[in-house]
Design a protein around this motif. Structure first.
Motif, PDB file in Angstrom:
ATOM      1  N   GLY A   1       0.129   1.239  -8.999  1.00 47.31           N
ATOM      2  CA  GLY A   1       1.058   0.355  -8.963  1.00 47.31           C
ATOM      3  C   GLY A   1       1.619   0.416  -7.492  1.00 47.31           C
ATOM      4  O   GLY A   1       2.827  -0.393  -7.335  1.00 47.31           O
ATOM      5  N   ALA A   2       1.178   1.208  -6.536  1.00 44.02           N
ATOM      6  CA  ALA A   2       1.572   1.271  -5.287  1.00 44.02           C
ATOM      7  C   ALA A   2       0.898   0.173  -4.600  1.00 44.02           C
ATOM      8  O   ALA A   2       0.014  -0.381  -4.760  1.00 44.02           O
ATOM      9  N   PRO A   3       1.713  -0.273  -3.202  1.00 42.83           N
ATOM     10  CA  PRO A   3       0.860  -1.108  -2.496  1.00 42.83           C
ATOM     11  C   PRO A   3      -0.327  -0.781  -1.758  1.00 42.83           C
ATOM     12  O   PRO A   3      -0.519   0.539  -1.682  1.00 42.83           O
ATOM     13  N   LYS A   4      -1.255  -1.726  -1.691  1.00 38.62           N
ATOM     14  CA  LYS A   4      -2.528  -1.332  -1.187  1.00 38.62           C
ATOM     15  C   LYS A   4      -2.557  -1.269   0.167  1.00 38.62           C
ATOM     16  O   LYS A   4      -1.496  -1.686   0.881  1.00 38.62           O
ATOM     17  N   GLN A   5      -3.393  -0.405   0.634  1.00 39.15           N
ATOM     18  CA  GLN A   5      -3.261  -0.019   2.085  1.00 39.15           C
ATOM     19  C   GLN A   5      -4.717   0.132   2.736  1.00 39.15           C
ATOM     20  O   GLN A   5      -5.582   1.006   2.104  1.00 39.15           O
ATOM     21  N   ALA A   6      -4.945  -0.816   3.538  1.00 43.72           N
ATOM     22  CA  ALA A   6      -6.694  -0.601   4.075  1.00 43.72           C
ATOM     23  C   ALA A   6      -6.717   0.514   4.871  1.00 43.72           C
ATOM     24  O   ALA A   6      -5.837   0.847   5.639  1.00 43.72           O
ATOM     25  N   ILE A   7      -7.755   1.369   4.798  1.00 41.72           N
ATOM     26  CA  ILE A   7      -8.227   2.568   5.618  1.00 41.72           C
ATOM     27  C   ILE A   7      -9.511   2.473   6.276  1.00 41.72           C
ATOM     28  O   ILE A   7     -10.273   1.766   5.667  1.00 41.72           O
ATOM     29  N   PRO A   8      -9.723   2.944   7.343  1.00 37.47           N
ATOM     30  CA  PRO A   8     -11.080   2.859   8.081  1.00 37.47           C
ATOM     31  C   PRO A   8     -12.029   3.810   7.423  1.00 37.47           C
ATOM     32  O   PRO A   8     -11.626   4.830   6.781  1.00 37.47           O
ATOM     33  N   HIS A   9     -13.348   3.516   7.731  1.00 39.94           N
ATOM     34  CA  HIS A   9     -14.563   4.207   7.351  1.00 39.94           C
ATOM     35  C   HIS A   9     -14.969   5.056   8.645  1.00 39.94           C
ATOM     36  O   HIS A   9     -15.117   4.182   9.576  1.00 39.94           O
ATOM     37  N   PRO A  10     -15.629   6.060   8.563  1.00 39.91           N
ATOM     38  CA  PRO A  10     -15.427   6.935   7.611  1.00 39.91           C
ATOM     39  C   PRO A  10     -14.095   7.487   7.166  1.00 39.91           C
ATOM     40  O   PRO A  10     -13.084   7.544   7.547  1.00 39.91           O
ATOM     41  N   LEU A  11     -14.066   7.804   5.670  1.00 41.31           N
ATOM     42  CA  LEU A  11     -12.603   8.210   5.035  1.00 41.31           C
ATOM     43  C   LEU A  11     -12.261   9.597   5.475  1.00 41.31           C
ATOM     44  O   LEU A  11     -13.010  10.493   5.410  1.00 41.31           O
ATOM     45  N   GLU A  12     -10.795   9.597   5.763  1.00 45.18           N
ATOM     46  CA  GLU A  12     -10.324  10.921   6.146  1.00 45.18           C
ATOM     47  C   GLU A  12      -9.118  11.165   5.007  1.00 45.18           C
ATOM     48  O   GLU A  12      -8.244  10.255   5.208  1.00 45.18           O
ATOM     49  N   LEU A  13      -9.250  11.601   3.991  1.00 44.04           N
ATOM     50  CA  LEU A  13      -8.201  11.766   2.835  1.00 44.04           C
ATOM     51  C   LEU A  13      -7.513  13.039   3.184  1.00 44.04           C
ATOM     52  O   LEU A  13      -8.107  14.139   3.163  1.00 44.04           O
ATOM     53  N   THR A  14      -6.223  13.063   2.950  1.00 45.14           N
ATOM     54  CA  THR A  14      -5.266  14.008   2.948  1.00 45.14           C
ATOM     55  C   THR A  14      -4.480  14.266   1.752  1.00 45.14           C
ATOM     56  O   THR A  14      -4.174  13.202   0.842  1.00 45.14           O
ATOM     57  N   ALA A  15      -4.082  15.321   1.425  1.00 48.83           N
ATOM     58  CA  ALA A  15      -3.512  15.655   0.014  1.00 48.83           C
ATOM     59  C   ALA A  15      -2.124  15.008   0.301  1.00 48.83           C
ATOM     60  O   ALA A  15      -1.428  15.137   1.208  1.00 48.83           O
TER      61      ALA A  15
END
Length: 184
Positions: A66-80
């Motif tokens: 339900g949160a707003p969508k946010q485009a992120i670049p590739h390669p992915l860097e995910l943070t907790a």
């Protein structure tokens, strides 16, 4: 991380010691990347792979449903985003927490009354002390106490004796105050 494609079977992999991960032989389409962790919460990422541009996927991050969508670049860097707290820390002992117990409050009130009662009795005048002693004597015999209480409520109790009235001799009676009978 677990990789969920739209039509193909699920792919899953483990992270490397440096935190990186790789999926091999992923078909074109829309896929969902979900990180499974027991300690941290990560957002979900939708990845769109087109046949013409397999090297440049479009990635959209959902922090929570339900949160707003946010485009992120590739390669992915995910943070907790957060750490899971499974255990509640145990509270330490506090003497003030005992005051929340109603039994302790009643005990303290009773002890306070026992301590304060003799000090209150010192300030009474003699009439009030005598009245208190009479009430305490009545409490020894419950039937007397109930009888007295009923008489006080109805007003049928014994009236206190009136002090004797001195009679003066009257002139009409010849100075005699007592009446004699016929045969005297």
């Amino acid at each position: 991380p677990r990789f969920t494609p739209t039509a193909a079977p699920r792919h899953s992999t483990y992270t490397q010691p440096d935190g990186s991960f790789v999926f091999y032989r992923v078909p074109p389409g829309v896929h969902l990347l979900d990180v499974q962790s027991r300690q941290h919460h990560f957002s979900q990422v939708k990845i769109q792979l087109l046949e013409e541009a397999m090297d440049v996927p479009k990635c959209i991050e959902y922090v929570f449903p339900g949160a707003p969508k946010q485009a992120i670049p590739h390669p992915l860097e995910l943070t907790a985003h957060a750490s899971y707290e499974y255990y509640e820390p145990r509270q330490g002992f506090s003497p003030f927490s005992m005051l929340k117990n109603p039994m302790v409050l009643m005990m303290l009130l009773s002890v306070g009354g026992m301590v304060m009662m003799p000090k209150m009795m010192e300030g009474l005048d003699p009439e009030q002390k005598e009245q208190m002693q009479r009430q305490m004597a009545m409490q020894q015999d419950p039937s007397k106490m109930l009888t007295q209480m009923f008489q006080d409520m109805t007003g049928t109790g014994e009236e206190p004796e009136a002090p004797p009235i001195e009679k003066k001799a009257s002139s009409k009676a010849g100075g005699k105050t007592a009446r004699r009978g016929k045969r005297d």
